[in-house]
Motif scaffolding. Structure first.
Motif, PDB file in Angstrom:
ATOM      1  N   GLU A 110     -11.091  45.595 -17.019  1.00  0.00           N
ATOM      2  CA  GLU A 110     -10.920  44.774 -18.211  1.00  0.00           C
ATOM      3  C   GLU A 110     -11.464  45.473 -19.457  1.00  0.00           C
ATOM      4  O   GLU A 110     -12.368  46.305 -19.364  1.00  0.00           O
ATOM      5  N   ASP A 111     -10.944  45.050 -20.640  1.00  0.00           N
ATOM      6  CA  ASP A 111     -11.459  45.621 -21.882  1.00  0.00           C
ATOM      7  C   ASP A 111     -12.163  44.576 -22.741  1.00  0.00           C
ATOM      8  O   ASP A 111     -12.192  44.676 -23.970  1.00  0.00           O
ATOM      9  N   SER A 112     -12.772  43.584 -22.079  1.00  0.00           N
ATOM     10  CA  SER A 112     -13.640  42.651 -22.803  1.00  0.00           C
ATOM     11  C   SER A 112     -14.926  42.480 -22.016  1.00  0.00           C
ATOM     12  O   SER A 112     -14.970  42.679 -20.796  1.00  0.00           O
ATOM     13  N   ARG A 113     -15.971  42.118 -22.751  1.00  0.00           N
ATOM     14  CA  ARG A 113     -17.282  41.903 -22.138  1.00  0.00           C
ATOM     15  C   ARG A 113     -17.841  40.612 -22.714  1.00  0.00           C
ATOM     16  O   ARG A 113     -17.979  40.483 -23.930  1.00  0.00           O
ATOM     17  N   ASP A 114     -18.144  39.643 -21.842  1.00  0.00           N
ATOM     18  CA  ASP A 114     -18.661  38.341 -22.299  1.00  0.00           C
ATOM     19  C   ASP A 114     -17.751  37.734 -23.358  1.00  0.00           C
ATOM     20  O   ASP A 114     -18.196  37.230 -24.392  1.00  0.00           O
ATOM     21  N   ASP A 115     -16.445  37.799 -23.097  1.00  0.00           N
ATOM     22  CA  ASP A 115     -15.423  37.219 -23.967  1.00  0.00           C
ATOM     23  C   ASP A 115     -15.345  37.869 -25.342  1.00  0.00           C
ATOM     24  O   ASP A 115     -14.860  37.264 -26.302  1.00  0.00           O
ATOM     25  N   VAL A 116     -15.809  39.104 -25.430  1.00  0.00           N
ATOM     26  CA  VAL A 116     -15.696  39.877 -26.665  1.00  0.00           C
ATOM     27  C   VAL A 116     -14.985  41.183 -26.336  1.00  0.00           C
ATOM     28  O   VAL A 116     -15.350  41.882 -25.385  1.00  0.00           O
ATOM     29  N   LEU A 117     -13.955  41.518 -27.115  1.00  0.00           N
ATOM     30  CA  LEU A 117     -13.206  42.744 -26.857  1.00  0.00           C
ATOM     31  C   LEU A 117     -14.076  43.971 -27.063  1.00  0.00           C
ATOM     32  O   LEU A 117     -14.834  44.072 -28.032  1.00  0.00           O
ATOM     33  N   VAL A 118     -13.963  44.913 -26.146  1.00  0.00           N
ATOM     34  CA  VAL A 118     -14.613  46.214 -26.284  1.00  0.00           C
ATOM     35  C   VAL A 118     -13.786  47.055 -27.255  1.00  0.00           C
ATOM     36  O   VAL A 118     -12.550  46.959 -27.274  1.00  0.00           O
ATOM     37  N   GLU A 119     -14.452  47.846 -28.056  1.00  0.00           N
ATOM     38  CA  GLU A 119     -13.728  48.715 -28.997  1.00  0.00           C
ATOM     39  C   GLU A 119     -12.769  49.597 -28.204  1.00  0.00           C
ATOM     40  O   GLU A 119     -13.141  50.150 -27.167  1.00  0.00           O
ATOM     41  N   PRO A 120     -11.508  49.706 -28.620  1.00  0.00           N
ATOM     42  CA  PRO A 120     -10.503  50.388 -27.788  1.00  0.00           C
ATOM     43  C   PRO A 120     -10.820  51.849 -27.492  1.00  0.00           C
ATOM     44  O   PRO A 120     -10.503  52.343 -26.409  1.00  0.00           O
ATOM     45  N   GLY A 121     -11.442  52.541 -28.430  1.00  0.00           N
ATOM     46  CA  GLY A 121     -11.816  53.923 -28.157  1.00  0.00           C
ATOM     47  C   GLY A 121     -12.857  54.023 -27.057  1.00  0.00           C
ATOM     48  O   GLY A 121     -12.788  54.910 -26.192  1.00  0.00           O
ATOM     49  N   GLU A 122     -13.819  53.103 -27.075  1.00  0.00           N
ATOM     50  CA  GLU A 122     -14.845  53.072 -26.029  1.00  0.00           C
ATOM     51  C   GLU A 122     -14.216  52.805 -24.663  1.00  0.00           C
ATOM     52  O   GLU A 122     -14.557  53.462 -23.668  1.00  0.00           O
ATOM     53  N   GLN A 123     -13.276  51.849 -24.627  1.00  0.00           N
ATOM     54  CA  GLN A 123     -12.630  51.530 -23.353  1.00  0.00           C
ATOM     55  C   GLN A 123     -11.773  52.690 -22.873  1.00  0.00           C
ATOM     56  O   GLN A 123     -11.744  53.002 -21.665  1.00  0.00           O
ATOM     57  N   ALA A 124     -11.059  53.333 -23.796  1.00  0.00           N
ATOM     58  CA  ALA A 124     -10.235  54.485 -23.408  1.00  0.00           C
ATOM     59  C   ALA A 124     -11.103  55.599 -22.832  1.00  0.00           C
ATOM     60  O   ALA A 124     -10.728  56.243 -21.836  1.00  0.00           O
ATOM     61  N   ASP A 125     -12.261  55.822 -23.421  1.00  0.00           N
ATOM     62  CA  ASP A 125     -13.171  56.852 -22.902  1.00  0.00           C
ATOM     63  C   ASP A 125     -13.657  56.492 -21.495  1.00  0.00           C
ATOM     64  O   ASP A 125     -13.776  57.368 -20.619  1.00  0.00           O
ATOM     65  N   TYR A 126     -13.941  55.209 -21.287  1.00  0.00           N
ATOM     66  CA  TYR A 126     -14.395  54.768 -19.968  1.00  0.00           C
ATOM     67  C   TYR A 126     -13.299  54.974 -18.926  1.00  0.00           C
ATOM     68  O   TYR A 126     -13.551  55.504 -17.833  1.00  0.00           O
ATOM     69  N   LEU A 127     -12.083  54.582 -19.271  1.00  0.00           N
ATOM     70  CA  LEU A 127     -10.964  54.755 -18.343  1.00  0.00           C
ATOM     71  C   LEU A 127     -10.736  56.231 -18.026  1.00  0.00           C
ATOM     72  O   LEU A 127     -10.498  56.602 -16.868  1.00  0.00           O
ATOM     73  N   ALA A 128     -10.813  57.074 -19.042  1.00  0.00           N
ATOM     74  CA  ALA A 128     -10.617  58.510 -18.839  1.00  0.00           C
ATOM     75  C   ALA A 128     -11.682  59.071 -17.908  1.00  0.00           C
ATOM     76  O   ALA A 128     -11.390  59.923 -17.052  1.00  0.00           O
ATOM     77  N   ALA A 129     -12.907  58.592 -18.055  1.00  0.00           N
ATOM     78  CA  ALA A 129     -13.995  59.082 -17.203  1.00  0.00           C
ATOM     79  C   ALA A 129     -13.813  58.614 -15.757  1.00  0.00           C
ATOM     80  O   ALA A 129     -14.095  59.365 -14.811  1.00  0.00           O
ATOM     81  N   VAL A 130     -13.355  57.372 -15.567  1.00  0.00           N
ATOM     82  CA  VAL A 130     -13.086  56.884 -14.213  1.00  0.00           C
ATOM     83  C   VAL A 130     -11.988  57.717 -13.565  1.00  0.00           C
ATOM     84  O   VAL A 130     -12.096  58.143 -12.412  1.00  0.00           O
ATOM     85  N   LYS A 131     -10.919  57.971 -14.323  1.00  0.00           N
ATOM     86  CA  LYS A 131      -9.819  58.776 -13.787  1.00  0.00           C
ATOM     87  C   LYS A 131     -10.262  60.202 -13.498  1.00  0.00           C
ATOM     88  O   LYS A 131      -9.838  60.799 -12.493  1.00  0.00           O
ATOM     89  N   ALA A 132     -11.088  60.763 -14.344  1.00  0.00           N
ATOM     90  CA  ALA A 132     -11.573  62.126 -14.116  1.00  0.00           C
ATOM     91  C   ALA A 132     -12.386  62.205 -12.836  1.00  0.00           C
ATOM     92  O   ALA A 132     -12.317  63.189 -12.097  1.00  0.00           O
ATOM     93  N   ALA A 133     -13.152  61.148 -12.565  1.00  0.00           N
ATOM     94  CA  ALA A 133     -13.979  61.126 -11.353  1.00  0.00           C
ATOM     95  C   ALA A 133     -13.151  60.895 -10.105  1.00  0.00           C
ATOM     96  O   ALA A 133     -13.436  61.453  -9.040  1.00  0.00           O
ATOM     97  N   ALA A 134     -12.099  60.066 -10.219  1.00  0.00           N
ATOM     98  CA  ALA A 134     -11.316  59.685  -9.039  1.00  0.00           C
ATOM     99  C   ALA A 134     -10.095  60.565  -8.808  1.00  0.00           C
ATOM    100  O   ALA A 134      -9.629  60.699  -7.676  1.00  0.00           O
ATOM    101  N   GLY A 135      -9.557  61.147  -9.870  1.00  0.00           N
ATOM    102  CA  GLY A 135      -8.349  61.958  -9.740  1.00  0.00           C
ATOM    103  C   GLY A 135      -7.157  61.129  -9.305  1.00  0.00           C
ATOM    104  O   GLY A 135      -7.032  59.950  -9.647  1.00  0.00           O
ATOM    105  N   ASP A 136      -6.300  61.725  -8.511  1.00  0.00           N
ATOM    106  CA  ASP A 136      -5.074  61.052  -8.066  1.00  0.00           C
ATOM    107  C   ASP A 136      -5.322  60.018  -6.975  1.00  0.00           C
ATOM    108  O   ASP A 136      -4.383  59.344  -6.537  1.00  0.00           O
ATOM    109  N   ASP A 137      -6.583  59.889  -6.538  1.00  0.00           N
ATOM    110  CA  ASP A 137      -6.892  58.943  -5.463  1.00  0.00           C
ATOM    111  C   ASP A 137      -7.026  57.508  -5.943  1.00  0.00           C
ATOM    112  O   ASP A 137      -7.278  56.609  -5.138  1.00  0.00           O
TER     113      ASP A 137
END
Length: 243
Positions: A110-137
């Motif tokens: 999700e891109d909200s925390r406690d019913d408040v939207l997370v800044e989109p750049g912050e969320q994109a960075d988080y998603l990129a880091a998750v993908k970098a850690a997990a790869g194609d798996d």
């Protein structure tokens, strides 16, 4: 094996032929979904939180949620994608590791925390880091919460969706999106997941709009629980609950 299951899940995201996911809440419901012929099992965080005795919104301890996900994975032979809210406070690499340990090959984030939207750049960075850690798996379904906690504008949803796909998300999930024309516009540009609820377009209509994934969220669990309550009420009243 994990990469193969992730590839199978990823390949089922086809615009015009959406992957239908009746979200589950425990091992028994997961087996029932598999037995009904669905090629993927998807968990629902709200329903699972209720089963585990917690309120929705990352109030479930991560250890309990991932243990429950692991039980579901062990119960079925199809790929499992897990709804993990916003990651339960875990760092990207730790989240990817917990999902891998549980055996899940997909996740919702999700891109909200406690019913408040997370800044989109912050969320994109988080998603990129998750993908970098997990790869194609790992197949990532990035939830876009603008329709439920933001202004509901399509422009914000489109901007966030594009950012998340650029960060590596395989699909975006503008939860609360219901207008067919807005679905069509977003689906023309992005691989999108639509939440199926009362009054939603039919599966066939969603396919024609270009949707690639349809989720049922907590709706089926809520309906099952309401039915269970009616059975308990019948027993309490001395009636035969099977009639």
């Amino acid at each position: 094996m994990t990469t193969d299951r992730a590839a199978r899940l990823r390949a089922l995201h086809v615009k015009g032929s959406p992957l239908i996911l009746p979200n589950v809440w425990d091992a028994a419901s997961a087996r029932a979904v598999e037995e009904a012929g669905f090629p993927v099992v998807a968990t629902g965080s709200s329903a699972m939180a209720a089963v585990l005795g917690y309120e929705d919104g990352e109030r479930t301890p991560a250890e309990e949620m991932f243990a429950a996900i692991a039980r579901i994975v062990r119960a079925v032979g199809v790929p499992v994608t897990a709804d993990v809210e916003r990651g339960y406070g875990l760092k990207p690499a730790e989240l990817a590791g917990r999902l891998a340990e549980a055996g899940a090959v997909g996740c919702n984030l999700e891109d909200s925390r406690d019913d408040v939207l997370v800044e989109p750049g912050e969320q994109a960075d988080y998603l990129a880091a998750v993908k970098a850690a997990a790869g194609d798996d790992l197949v990532v379904n990035a939830r876009v919460d603008t329709y439920i906690v933001g202004d509901g504008g399509i422009a914000d949803a489109m901007d966030r969706g594009r950012r998340y796909v650029a960060a590596g998300a395989d699909c975006v999930y503008p939860i609360g999106l219901a207008d067919p024309e807005e679905i069509r516009i977003l689906a023309a540009d992005l691989p999108i997941n639509v939440y199926f609820r009362p009054g939603a377009p039919s599966h066939a209509e969603l396919a024609a709009l270009g949707v690639c994934r349809v989720s049922y969220g907590h709706g089926l669990h809520r309906a099952a629980h309401v039915y269970a309550e009616s059975l308990f009420a019948a027993v309490a009243a001395g009636r035969n609950p099977y009639e």
